[in-house]
Write an enzyme that holds these catalytic residues in place. Sequence first.
Site, PDB file in Angstrom:
ATOM      1  N   ASP A   1     -50.537 -22.151  26.965  1.00 42.95           N
ATOM      2  CA  ASP A   1     -49.273 -22.888  26.931  1.00 42.95           C
ATOM      3  C   ASP A   1     -49.307 -23.930  28.031  1.00 42.95           C
ATOM      4  O   ASP A   1     -50.354 -24.142  28.649  1.00 42.95           O
ATOM      5  CB  ASP A   1     -48.094 -21.934  27.100  1.00 42.95           C
ATOM      6  CG  ASP A   1     -48.249 -21.085  28.342  1.00 42.95           C
ATOM      7  OD1 ASP A   1     -48.741 -21.598  29.358  1.00 42.95           O
ATOM      8  OD2 ASP A   1     -47.893 -19.911  28.306  1.00 42.95           O
TER       9      ASP A   1
ATOM     10  N   LYS B   1     -50.990 -20.745  19.583  1.00 40.25           N
ATOM     11  CA  LYS B   1     -50.313 -20.201  20.756  1.00 40.25           C
ATOM     12  C   LYS B   1     -49.588 -18.904  20.416  1.00 40.25           C
ATOM     13  O   LYS B   1     -49.734 -17.893  21.107  1.00 40.25           O
ATOM     14  CB  LYS B   1     -49.357 -21.259  21.312  1.00 40.25           C
ATOM     15  CG  LYS B   1     -48.208 -20.772  22.165  1.00 40.25           C
ATOM     16  CD  LYS B   1     -48.643 -20.083  23.434  1.00 40.25           C
ATOM     17  CE  LYS B   1     -47.470 -19.872  24.369  1.00 40.25           C
ATOM     18  NZ  LYS B   1     -46.390 -19.034  23.794  1.00 40.25           N
TER      19      LYS B   1
END
Length: 297
Positions: free
Chosen positions: A237, A218
Amino acid sequence: MHSIGNLEISPNEIDLTHTLTPGQSFRWKQDARGRWVGVVHGRVLRIWREGNKIRFEAFPGDPDESLIRDYFRLDVNLAALYSQFAQVDPRMSGVIQRFKGLRVLRQEPEETLLSYICSAANSVKRISSSVEILSKKYGELIAEVENEEYYSFPTAATLAAVDSECMKGICSLGFRCANLNSIARQLSDRPGWLNSLRGMSYEDARKGLLELRGVGKKIADCVLLFSLDKDQAFPVDTHIRQIATRYYLPEFEQKSLTSAVYEQIVGHFQEKFGEYAGWAQEYLFYEDLLSREERSH
DNA sequence: ACGAATCCTGGGCA
DNA sequence: ATGCCCAGGATTC
């Protein structure tokens, strides 16, 4: 005499609010008159729209149009992206309509990486507040604008030298301080390395970032997209995950976000949207962010 | 490979 | 008041 820069550009090509609202950068604030004030490349930048023009000032110094073009990626034509996105995904038409003028920023790699280390399991509001404390404490005073002092984001070299236990007590970043210190040390051991990723392929740059302890997919994808010119990078996310399972990949509804699932979601959207998939990601991100805000009010 | 616990902290909520 | 849950993650087991 302090001068103000001018740039003729339509609201369809840049909307400052959509672009600067937290999500990419944590350092922009709106003043009482609705102008955006932030710190970019060691200068305070103030920017706002008047009709068909963007106006901007720098403190200290003169406004620099080339810096604005670079930071806001004005070389990228949004109209062209929109027609492509809408063509491959009819649902995007509505999303684009809502967030027209949203752009991906081209931020400084070091600041972007260090800021996103702070973002782990944290909320935007608290990240912004911690970043401000860090800058005030470990950065350098740049200018005072309207009775407010602005500080540069601290360099990796500076943060590398700060005791993380000591930092913990100041910025309320908790366990993230050890990570921040560790990444800062890794960066200052290899000066120029992070910036050199700009010249590498998406795959190689991503591999490089993932070798840093404390950087997962991420954060790596955020740094690639927001600072390293990798427009196909697609950070996943919780917002993106929501949107993905709701509209595109219902079969992932029950699955937890494992490494494999993460890659499959990325792959799906990169295949759909192509080399600017990351820009589409920002639009989908905001869609979920706003729908959550509406629900909670 | 997957799932779960752990890492600080402040705010929301029962 | 007090406790529990969670927030734009990564690592470890």
